[in-house]
Design a protein around this motif. Structure first.
Motif, PDB file in Angstrom:
ATOM      1  N   GLY A   1      -4.818  -0.782  14.822  1.00 17.04           N
ATOM      2  CA  GLY A   1      -3.596  -0.402  15.456  1.00 17.04           C
ATOM      3  C   GLY A   1      -2.574   0.261  14.781  1.00 17.04           C
ATOM      4  N   LEU A   2      -2.536   0.359  13.444  1.00 13.29           N
ATOM      5  CA  LEU A   2      -1.593   0.846  12.714  1.00 13.29           C
ATOM      6  C   LEU A   2      -1.913   1.977  11.666  1.00 13.29           C
ATOM      7  N   GLY A   3      -1.016   2.674  11.083  1.00 11.48           N
ATOM      8  CA  GLY A   3      -1.181   3.766  10.049  1.00 11.48           C
ATOM      9  C   GLY A   3      -1.988   3.430   8.857  1.00 11.48           C
ATOM     10  N   LEU A   4      -2.127   4.373   8.081  1.00 10.72           N
ATOM     11  CA  LEU A   4      -2.636   4.185   6.626  1.00 10.72           C
ATOM     12  C   LEU A   4      -1.761   3.737   5.814  1.00 10.72           C
ATOM     13  N   ASP A   5      -2.070   2.909   4.856  1.00 13.20           N
ATOM     14  CA  ASP A   5      -1.327   2.168   4.019  1.00 13.20           C
ATOM     15  C   ASP A   5      -1.928   2.303   2.494  1.00 13.20           C
ATOM     16  N   TRP A   6      -1.248   3.097   1.596  1.00 13.61           N
ATOM     17  CA  TRP A   6      -1.662   3.289   0.358  1.00 13.61           C
ATOM     18  C   TRP A   6      -1.613   2.492  -0.408  1.00 13.61           C
ATOM     19  N   MET A   7      -2.422   1.684  -1.119  1.00 14.64           N
ATOM     20  CA  MET A   7      -2.622   0.503  -1.941  1.00 14.64           C
ATOM     21  C   MET A   7      -2.115   0.792  -3.212  1.00 14.64           C
TER      22      MET A   7
ATOM     23  N   PRO B   1      -3.928 -13.204   7.251  1.00 10.27           N
ATOM     24  CA  PRO B   1      -4.640 -12.474   8.313  1.00 10.27           C
ATOM     25  C   PRO B   1      -4.095 -11.091   8.262  1.00 10.27           C
ATOM     26  N   GLU B   2      -2.552 -10.833   7.755  1.00  7.51           N
ATOM     27  CA  GLU B   2      -2.131  -9.415   7.760  1.00  7.51           C
ATOM     28  C   GLU B   2      -2.786  -8.532   6.970  1.00  7.51           C
ATOM     29  N   ASP B   3      -3.731  -8.875   6.101  1.00  8.22           N
ATOM     30  CA  ASP B   3      -4.532  -8.030   5.227  1.00  8.22           C
ATOM     31  C   ASP B   3      -5.843  -7.736   5.820  1.00  8.22           C
ATOM     32  N   THR B   4      -6.135  -8.169   7.166  1.00  9.31           N
ATOM     33  CA  THR B   4      -7.171  -7.493   7.830  1.00  9.31           C
ATOM     34  C   THR B   4      -7.044  -6.071   8.188  1.00  9.31           C
ATOM     35  N   ALA B   5      -7.960  -5.203   7.638  1.00  6.77           N
ATOM     36  CA  ALA B   5      -7.942  -3.743   7.732  1.00  6.77           C
ATOM     37  C   ALA B   5      -9.184  -3.164   7.452  1.00  6.77           C
ATOM     38  N   VAL B   6      -9.249  -1.998   7.632  1.00  2.37           N
ATOM     39  CA  VAL B   6     -10.246  -1.044   7.081  1.00  2.37           C
ATOM     40  C   VAL B   6      -9.955  -0.783   5.885  1.00  2.37           C
ATOM     41  N   TYR B   7     -10.815  -0.788   4.777  1.00  2.23           N
ATOM     42  CA  TYR B   7     -10.492  -0.436   3.520  1.00  2.23           C
ATOM     43  C   TYR B   7     -11.124   1.067   3.021  1.00  2.23           C
ATOM     44  N   TYR B   8     -10.487   1.849   2.695  1.00  6.08           N
ATOM     45  CA  TYR B   8     -11.141   2.917   2.158  1.00  6.08           C
ATOM     46  C   TYR B   8     -10.999   3.215   0.887  1.00  6.08           C
ATOM     47  N   CYS B   9     -11.972   4.132  -0.044  1.00  3.32           N
ATOM     48  CA  CYS B   9     -11.688   4.501  -1.156  1.00  3.32           C
ATOM     49  C   CYS B   9     -11.611   6.265  -1.028  1.00  3.32           C
ATOM     50  N   ALA B  10     -10.993   6.686  -1.895  1.00  5.55           N
ATOM     51  CA  ALA B  10     -10.733   8.140  -1.610  1.00  5.55           C
ATOM     52  C   ALA B  10     -10.745   8.880  -2.921  1.00  5.55           C
ATOM     53  N   ARG B  11     -10.962   9.970  -2.977  1.00  2.00           N
ATOM     54  CA  ARG B  11     -10.531  10.847  -4.459  1.00  2.00           C
ATOM     55  C   ARG B  11      -9.473  11.772  -4.216  1.00  2.00           C
ATOM     56  N   LEU B  12      -8.513  11.468  -5.032  1.00  2.00           N
ATOM     57  CA  LEU B  12      -7.251  12.495  -4.930  1.00  2.00           C
ATOM     58  C   LEU B  12      -7.215  13.510  -5.948  1.00  2.00           C
ATOM     59  N   VAL B  13      -6.840  14.648  -5.844  1.00  2.00           N
ATOM     60  CA  VAL B  13      -6.941  15.470  -6.822  1.00  2.00           C
ATOM     61  C   VAL B  13      -5.338  15.721  -7.446  1.00  2.00           C
ATOM     62  N   GLY B  14      -5.455  15.294  -8.469  1.00  2.00           N
ATOM     63  CA  GLY B  14      -4.348  15.378  -9.378  1.00  2.00           C
ATOM     64  C   GLY B  14      -3.303  16.703  -9.178  1.00  2.00           C
ATOM     65  N   GLY B  15      -2.056  16.517  -9.117  1.00  2.00           N
ATOM     66  CA  GLY B  15      -1.465  17.899  -9.039  1.00  2.00           C
ATOM     67  C   GLY B  15      -1.281  18.508  -7.897  1.00  2.00           C
ATOM     68  N   THR B  16      -1.924  17.822  -6.916  1.00  2.00           N
ATOM     69  CA  THR B  16      -1.984  18.374  -5.406  1.00  2.00           C
ATOM     70  C   THR B  16      -1.730  17.503  -4.451  1.00  2.00           C
ATOM     71  N   ASP B  17      -1.814  16.164  -4.876  1.00  2.00           N
ATOM     72  CA  ASP B  17      -1.712  14.947  -3.800  1.00  2.00           C
ATOM     73  C   ASP B  17      -2.694  14.807  -2.761  1.00  2.00           C
ATOM     74  N   GLY B  18      -3.692  15.850  -2.677  1.00  2.00           N
ATOM     75  CA  GLY B  18      -4.471  15.977  -1.464  1.00  2.00           C
ATOM     76  C   GLY B  18      -5.792  15.150  -1.821  1.00  2.00           C
TER      77      GLY B  18
END
Length: 120
Positions: A44-50, A89-106
């Motif tokens: 129910g919450l937004g994305l959280d960058w770890m 329990p507040e750490d319950t979440a869907v955890y993702y890994c992703a590839r970020l392109v340096g210099g673009t933050d995308g």
């Protein structure tokens, strides 16, 4: 085609350590300019960058999670590992890994995500 696959036990008990492995295929994690990023989304919450680990092995952490988080890599297996200590329990979440392109933050590639539930 770059693929990222998260894995780990789906259930973790409070106060224990959550361990997630992200296996990358189609691209070496040491390839220049890429940052391998861990992101979570509680229900129910937004994305959280770890945090992230760069192609050179440098690590970056969210200030709010820095004291409990470690990100490492195994270049021989092309894997990234997240450890989150002293979970609640507040750490319950869907955890993702992703590839970020340096210099673009995308982010150009995402894993499908895996649900970790913190519960007794």
């Amino acid at each position: 085609q770059v693929q990222l696959q998260e894995s780990g036990p789906g259930l973790v008990k409070p106060s224990q350590t959550l361990s997630l492995t992200c296996t990358v295929s189609g691209n070496s994690i040491t390839t220049n300019s890429y940052f391998w990023t861990l992101i979570r989304q509680p229900p129910g919450l937004g994305l959280d960058w770890m945090g992230a680990i760069s192609y050179s092995g440098s690590t970056y952490y969210s200030p709010s999670l820095r004291s409990r988080t470690s990100i490492s890599r195994d270049t021989s297996k092309n894997q990234i590992t997240l450890q989150l200590r002293s979970v609640t329990p507040e750490d319950t979440a869907v955890y993702y890994c992703a590839r970020l392109v340096g210099g673009t933050d995308g982010i150009d590639y995402w894993g499908k995500g895996t649900l970790f539930t913190v519960s007794t």
